[in-house]
Design a protein around this motif. Structure first.
Motif, short mmCIF file in Angstrom:
data_model
loop_
_atom_site.label_atom_id
_atom_site.label_comp_id
_atom_site.label_asym_id
_atom_site.label_seq_id
_atom_site.Cartn_x
_atom_site.Cartn_y
_atom_site.Cartn_z
N ASN A 164 1.51 15.23 -13.40
CA ASN A 164 2.72 14.69 -12.79
C ASN A 164 2.87 13.21 -13.10
OD1 ASN A 164 2.54 17.21 -11.52
ND2 ASN A 164 1.54 16.33 -9.70
N VAL A 165 4.11 12.75 -13.23
CA VAL A 165 4.36 11.32 -13.38
C VAL A 165 4.83 10.77 -12.04
CG1 VAL A 165 5.81 9.56 -14.45
CG2 VAL A 165 4.98 11.48 -15.81
N LEU A 166 4.18 9.73 -11.56
CA LEU A 166 4.60 9.09 -10.32
C LEU A 166 4.90 7.62 -10.62
CD1 LEU A 166 1.90 10.30 -7.74
CD2 LEU A 166 4.02 11.41 -8.42
N ALA A 167 6.04 7.15 -10.15
CA ALA A 167 6.34 5.73 -10.33
C ALA A 167 7.15 5.25 -9.15
CB ALA A 167 7.11 5.51 -11.63
N SER A 168 6.88 4.04 -8.74
CA SER A 168 7.76 3.48 -7.73
C SER A 168 8.17 2.08 -8.16
CB SER A 168 7.11 3.56 -6.34
OG SER A 168 6.47 2.41 -6.03
N ILE A 169 9.49 1.89 -8.19
CA ILE A 169 10.08 0.67 -8.72
C ILE A 169 10.95 0.05 -7.63
CG2 ILE A 169 11.53 -0.31 -10.55
CD1 ILE A 169 10.90 2.28 -12.17
N LYS A 170 10.68 -1.21 -7.31
CA LYS A 170 11.46 -1.89 -6.28
C LYS A 170 12.01 -3.19 -6.84
CE LYS A 170 10.42 -0.90 -1.53
NZ LYS A 170 9.17 -0.76 -0.80
N ASN A 171 13.32 -3.41 -6.78
CA ASN A 171 13.97 -4.61 -7.29
C ASN A 171 13.46 -4.98 -8.69
OD1 ASN A 171 15.04 -4.75 -4.67
ND2 ASN A 171 13.31 -6.04 -3.99
N GLY A 172 13.41 -3.99 -9.55
CA GLY A 172 12.99 -4.27 -10.92
C GLY A 172 11.49 -4.46 -11.08
#
Ligand code: SF4
Ligand code: SF4
Ligand code: SF4
Lengths: 273, 418
Positions: free
Chosen positions: B16-24
């Motif tokens: 699985n690919v997990l990513a968390s992106i906040k304000n760039g």
């Protein structure tokens, strides 16, 4: 949505060699593709669908946490085909069952072993009903096409139940016992066209035992060549360690007086050392 | 933005690919491996040397020939089995068949759909049958070569430590040679197709690790080298890099000179491109591949370049074998016992089988280092850098592109949790 049968592929613990064998069928596969809709095949495509008629399931079950996914597939599918010896028999990694799970985890993950899950390796038939098993590690591509054709025509498929020796002799291959190898052909289910003995190697028993292994005949062949049945059973551990029939065969073998093998220690069925 | 792609498709195995992106800003970007472990290293123990390669090739269906080759090589070194010149040539030829079949599967069937905006190769069966037939032809020809050589690609039947239970049929091999010559045209067609496709732009400098031989482009045996410097003999791989566990994966990660490195076609071409067949070097130039290349997406171009190389190399090796005349040879005897390390370049990169045998030639210890494990740490770094670069794009695009990045590695996940 067309009204062609909807086909899906799924996999559990395995090497994915059976799916790959399907992918490598080439032209006959393109031909068959015209008569079905493949709706889920993670290894080959990104679409996924929860509606399918025929589920091909590859791989064995090794973790309890995988069972719900397997059962969901069973509920949705009209027909379930076990694709290859992992799904149908447990596969080559059944011989991991010779060891304690904790030992396996520790060897693999050291002091983090507790964070990981493992369990007894079993065929999918240990958890769900299977309509057609396709044996082989890997499957024989032509048998796959044959099974699919039967399913599409709604005809029952007869799983081959002769011993590999039958196909081997039919092809006129030289018997490898004469070269001093122990061949599992006398008790192994055919359908592979004796591919291993065709190249001068022995049969490793990858398709599992025939339904009623001719224990006497097998014993005769072995005795003639001075091997004990213990040895052949040890070799069967590679593919069907827990299969009840191997166990039966082991018991049948244990009845008459035991014959010691020549040379090294024989393999004992279920031995952990 | 939270990205979660469960069971990435068109790869081998479950991840699985997990990513968390906040304000760039990328707070997390990882590849989670959830595949079940099969414990090959543990359960191959106690098996006789004659059974080990049969079992070991079942670690992976796609790179079965590589596992099988690394396995017999390790066993031969551990047990002091000397192989003949003919066997050595066969081993190299088998690796060429492996490269062509695996790279063709990846480039044509798993990656190309992304670049054409499709979800699989299936729609092409109707819209572009010529290309689909070409793809099948390349793959099947390589498969058929493996069949002629060792009985089957997945899984080989005629290979044993020390040689072969029987040699291929000379007429069949001569026919394979002609079919390989026929692939040259398919390679030219593919070059033109690839020229039209656009790969995502992404670069990140990293360490590249591969085998190296003094006199030829190596897929079978050699020293292990790194672009960061360093060269070790296969037996001493433990002095170079180490495996370690991370929480988000049932598979181990690896490091050498820095916190991650990459193996595979891109690493090999970067390290050894001067040894490529001239035809492959020409294709490299045509496709704008100027080593060192630090874009993971170019791994797919490197795979194609190697396909061209392996086709040429296979033709040359078949010529050599046919000119010598194929001979059935006796299997050389076991002369000692102990430890042996087998190294090959699997399609996805450096593969190591490290075995120890007892005096009865039963396996007592096995350690297998899989290419995909060596790439995981690098994949995580890449995911992070790439996610940052595309953070302002719509979620669907980010998701697809991160998935494409995973596919660019051609990960072999079930192999990596063997
Ligand atoms: S049956 Fe054999 S070839 Fe098929 S998936 Fe299992 S291990 Fe692989
Ligand atoms: S024992 Fe093996 S080699 Fe002999 S006939 Fe039977 S299958 Fe063939
Ligand atoms: S000969 Fe035996 S080991 Fe070989 S494919 Fe047939 S059943 Fe499997």
């Amino acid at each position: 949505m067309s009204n062609k049968p909807r086909v899906a592929f799924f996999d559990f613990a395995c090497c994915e060699g059976c799916q790959l064998t399907v992918l490598s069928i080439g032209e006959p596969l393109i031909e068959v593709l015209k008569h079905v809709d493949i709706v889920t095949w993670r290894e080959a495509m990104s679409e996924k669908s929860d509606e399918f008629d025929i589920a091909f399931i590859e791989g064995s079950i090794t973790r309890d946490s995988d069972v719900p996914r397997l059962k969901r597939i069973r509920e949705k599918a009209r027909l379930v085909v076990a694709l290859g010896s992992c799904a149908a028999l447990g596969g080559p990694h059944v011989s991991a069952n010779r060891f304690e799970t904790s030992e396996l985890l520790e060897l693999a993950y050291g002091n983090k072993a507790e964070q990981y899950e493992a369990g007894e390796v079993r065929p999918i038939s240990a958890e769900i009903e299977v309509d057609v098993p396709i044996y082989g590690c890997p499957i024989n591509a032509s048998e796959f096409v044959l099974v699919l054709k039967h399913l599409l025509l709604g005809r029952p498929y007869r799983v081959p139940n002769e011993a590999v020796c039958y196909e081997c002799k039919l092809n006129g291959y030289e018997c490898v016992f004469d070269k001093g190898m122990i061949c599992l052909g006398p008790v192994t289910r055919c359908g592979c066209n004796a591919i291993c003995t065709s190249r001068g190697h022995r049969c490793f028993g990858c398709r599992g035992l025939v339904d009623d292994p001719n224990v006497d005949a097998a014993r005769d062949v072995l005795e003639e060549h001075d091997y004990s049945l213990d040895e052949i059973i040890g070799m069967f551990q590679i593919y069907s360690h827990r299969a009840p029939r191997v166990q039966q065969l082991a018991e049948a073998a244990a009845e008459p007086q035991k014959k010691r093998s020549k040379g090294s220690e024989p393999w004992r069925f279920g031995s952990t050392t | 933005m939270e990205i979660r792609v469960d069971h990435v498709t068109r790869v081998e195995g479950h991840g699985n690919v997990l990513a968390s992106i906040k304000n760039g800003e990328v707070q997390k970007a990882i590849f989670e491996v959830v595949e079940a472990n099969r414990f090959f290293e543990a359960f191959m123990r106690e098996r006789s040397h004659e059974e080990v390669a049969h079992i070991a090739s079942r670690i992976c269906g796609i790179c079965a020939l590589s596992h099988n080759s690394a396995s017999v090589q390790a066993t031969e070194k551990a047990l002091g089995i000397e192989v003949s010149e003919q066997t050595a040539l066969m081993r190299r030829l088998i690796m060429d068949a492996e490269m062509v079949s695996s790279h063709a599967l990846h480039v044509y069937f798993l990656v190309a759909p992304d670049l054409l905006g499709l979800k699989s190769v299936v729609p092409l069966v109707e819209t572009d049958p010529d290309t689909v037939n070409l793809a099948f032809r390349v793959k099947t020809t390589a498969y058929d070569l493996a069949e002629v050589l060792v009985g089957r690609h997945t899984h080989p039947v005629a290979v044993v430590p020390g040689g072969y239970t029987s040699m291929p049929d000379a007429t069949a091999l001569a026919q394979m040679r002609e079919r390989f010559v026929g692939l040259r045209e398919d390679m030219r067609t593919t070059v033109e197709l690839l020229k039209q496709l656009e790969l995502p732009a992404f670069e990140r400098e990293t360490e590249y690790v591969s085998l190296q031989q003094p006199d030829h482009y190596s897929f079978y045996a050699g020293d292990i080298v790194s672009t960061d410097g360093g060269q070790v003999a296969a037996d001493d791989y433990l002095d170079a890099f180490s495996e370690f566990l991370v929480d988000h994966s049932t598979a181990k990660h690896c490091r050498w000179n820095r916190d991650s490195y990459m193996v595979g076609a891109l690493a090999r071409v970067n390290n050894n491109w001067k040894q490529l067949h001239p035809e492959a070097q020409k294709v490299m130039e045509e496709l704008g591949f100027k080593p060192p290349v630090c874009s993971t997406f170019m791994n797919n171009i490197a795979q194609f370049v190697e396909t061209v190389h392996s086709i040429e190399d296979a033709i040359a090796l078949m010529d050599q074998l046919l000119a010598r005349g194929l001979k059935e040879e006796d299997i050389p005897p076991v002369t000692k016992h102990g430890r042996g390390v087998g190294v090959v370049e699997a399609p996805r990169g450096l593969l190591i089988h490290d075995y120890t045998y007892d005096e009865r030639a039963r396996l007592v210890e096995a350690n297998c280092i899989i290419p995909t494990n060596q790439n995981y740490a690098n994949l995580d770094r890449d995911l992070e850098a790439f996610a940052k670069q595309i953070a302002d794009q719509p979620k669907d695009d980010v998701e697809l592109k991160l998935e494409m990045l995973v596919r660019a590695y051609d990960p072999c996940i079930s192999c990596s949790v063997h």
